[in-house]
Write an enzyme that holds these catalytic residues in place. Structure first.
Site, short mmCIF file in Angstrom:
data_model
loop_
_atom_site.label_atom_id
_atom_site.label_comp_id
_atom_site.label_asym_id
_atom_site.label_seq_id
_atom_site.Cartn_x
_atom_site.Cartn_y
_atom_site.Cartn_z
CE LYS A 224 1.95 4.02 -0.95
NZ LYS A 224 3.00 2.99 -1.22
CB SER B 272 5.71 3.10 1.53
OG SER B 272 4.30 3.06 1.92
#
Length: 357
Positions: free
Chosen positions: A147, A216
């Site tokens: 992330k 992401s």
């Protein structure tokens, strides 16, 4: 080396932490959680505050060394849920290997480094350390989940005020730049590409990818949270993993082949981690698609919905981790795939390093 258990729990909203009750019901506490990996019902774009809400709800409830990875966007049949990766070094002599995990985070990524070599190297170094901590080889790694941050309007203005041009002046595009740098850092760390190839790919001059990278981006953090999953003969638990790739958004056959490998190993799919993107060529198998030219719905949302339906059909429910934007995460237009599955005790099949082998 840390053996792990996996709990997948549906959520009623981004701030739902009721999975902690499921955790205690299975004999664990919040201190045992290594990572919370979830899908939230936002738009998956810059202003997706469902990710921020989920992180704010979970992070005070888990240990300081645990990480959160929340991917926004549950379009179509995707179901909001969390996956709890739980440290469990219980030795079960009926298993000759097991799933292991390690988590960590990079130093703060300065806005001027986002999407550039500085971010790529920070991810590379963090992943390398975690693989060493696990005591496994790069070949035994099946998923590296990252992330990573993005550039806000304030970041972009601040850089330009200092005479520095950002990797992108568009906040949405900065998400892709961040994913790209993170994914190439993963590929570097696992030895899938060399430094020259990574730098050229980051500059858009070469094509390179990793089938084990999943990145992401979001505005809820300024470091990169990293989760490494692999299989080790030093662990003894019923969980296994494999990796492969979808070559395009239609590639149901790749998912079915992975499911066949699981079945041949006497296993049951527990979770799929899949990356999805709208083919940058504007076509899929010779047919034009309009995902990249839709002014109403972002391309990543289209891709999640399409690939999410295929993935849910293979698993048998919508609580699957499908994330949009697959820059260098599988080949262009495709996406990386990792499958975590569970086997019954007893003789095990030879170690499978990927459904594509």
């Amino acid at each position: 080396m840390t053996g792990v258990r996996l709990l997948t729990v549906p959520t009623t909203g981004p701030d739902d932490t009721d999975a902690l009750g499921t955790l205690s019901g299975n004999g664990f506490s919040a201190d045992d959680v290594l990572a919370v990996v979830g899908k939230t019902e936002g738009n998956g774009c810059v202003n997706d505050f469902s990710r921020t809400l989920a992180a704010a709800a979970w992070e005070p409830r888990i240990g300081p060394d645990a990480v959160t990875v929340f991917s926004g966007g549950t379009e179509g049949v995707l179901a909001p849920h969390v996956n709890l990766l739980i440290a469990d070094d219980t030795h079960d002599p009926r298993h000759d290997r097991g799933l292991v995990a390690a988590v960590g985070e990079t130093p703060v990524i300065p806005p001027e480094d986002l999407g550039r070599v500085g971010q790529m190297e920070a991810v590379r170094d963090t992943v390398a350390k975690l693989v060493v901590d696990l005591g496994i080889s790069a070949d035994d790694v099946h998923l590296v989940l990252v992330k990573c941050p993005l550039l806000t309007s304030t970041d972009i203005t601040g850089l330009r005020d200092r005479g520095i041009e950002p990797a992108s002046g568009d906040t949405y595009e900065s998400m892709a730049r961040s994913r790209a740098a993170s994914s190439l850092g993963i590929a570097l760390s696992l030895g899938e590409i060399d430094e020259d190839t990574a730098r050229a790919a980051l500059a858009g001059q070469r094509t390179a990818w990793s089938n084990r990278a999943s990145a992401s981006s979001g505005a809820e953090l300024n470091t990169c949270h990293v989760l490494v999953l692999g299989v080790s003969t030093e662990a003894s638990n019923p969980l296994r993993a494999l990796h492969t790739e979808m070559t395009d958004a239609y590639d149901l056959a790749a998912l079915q082949k992975a499911a066949d490998v699981v079945a041949q190993d006497g296993g049951r799919i527990r979770q799929l981690f899949v990356k999805a993107e709208s083919d940058p060529s504007g076509t899929i198998r010779g047919l034009r698609h309009t995902m990249l030219t839709d002014s109403d719905i972002n391309a990543t949302r289209h891709a999640r919905a399409a690939v999410g339906a295929l993935t849910a059909a293979v698993k048998g429910d919508g609580a699957v981790y499908v994330s949009g934007g697959a820059e260098h995460q599988g080949r262009p237009g495709g996406g990386s795939v990792a499958v975590v599955y569970e086997v019954d005790p007893g003789p095990t099949a030879p170690s499978n390093r990927g459904a594509d082998q």
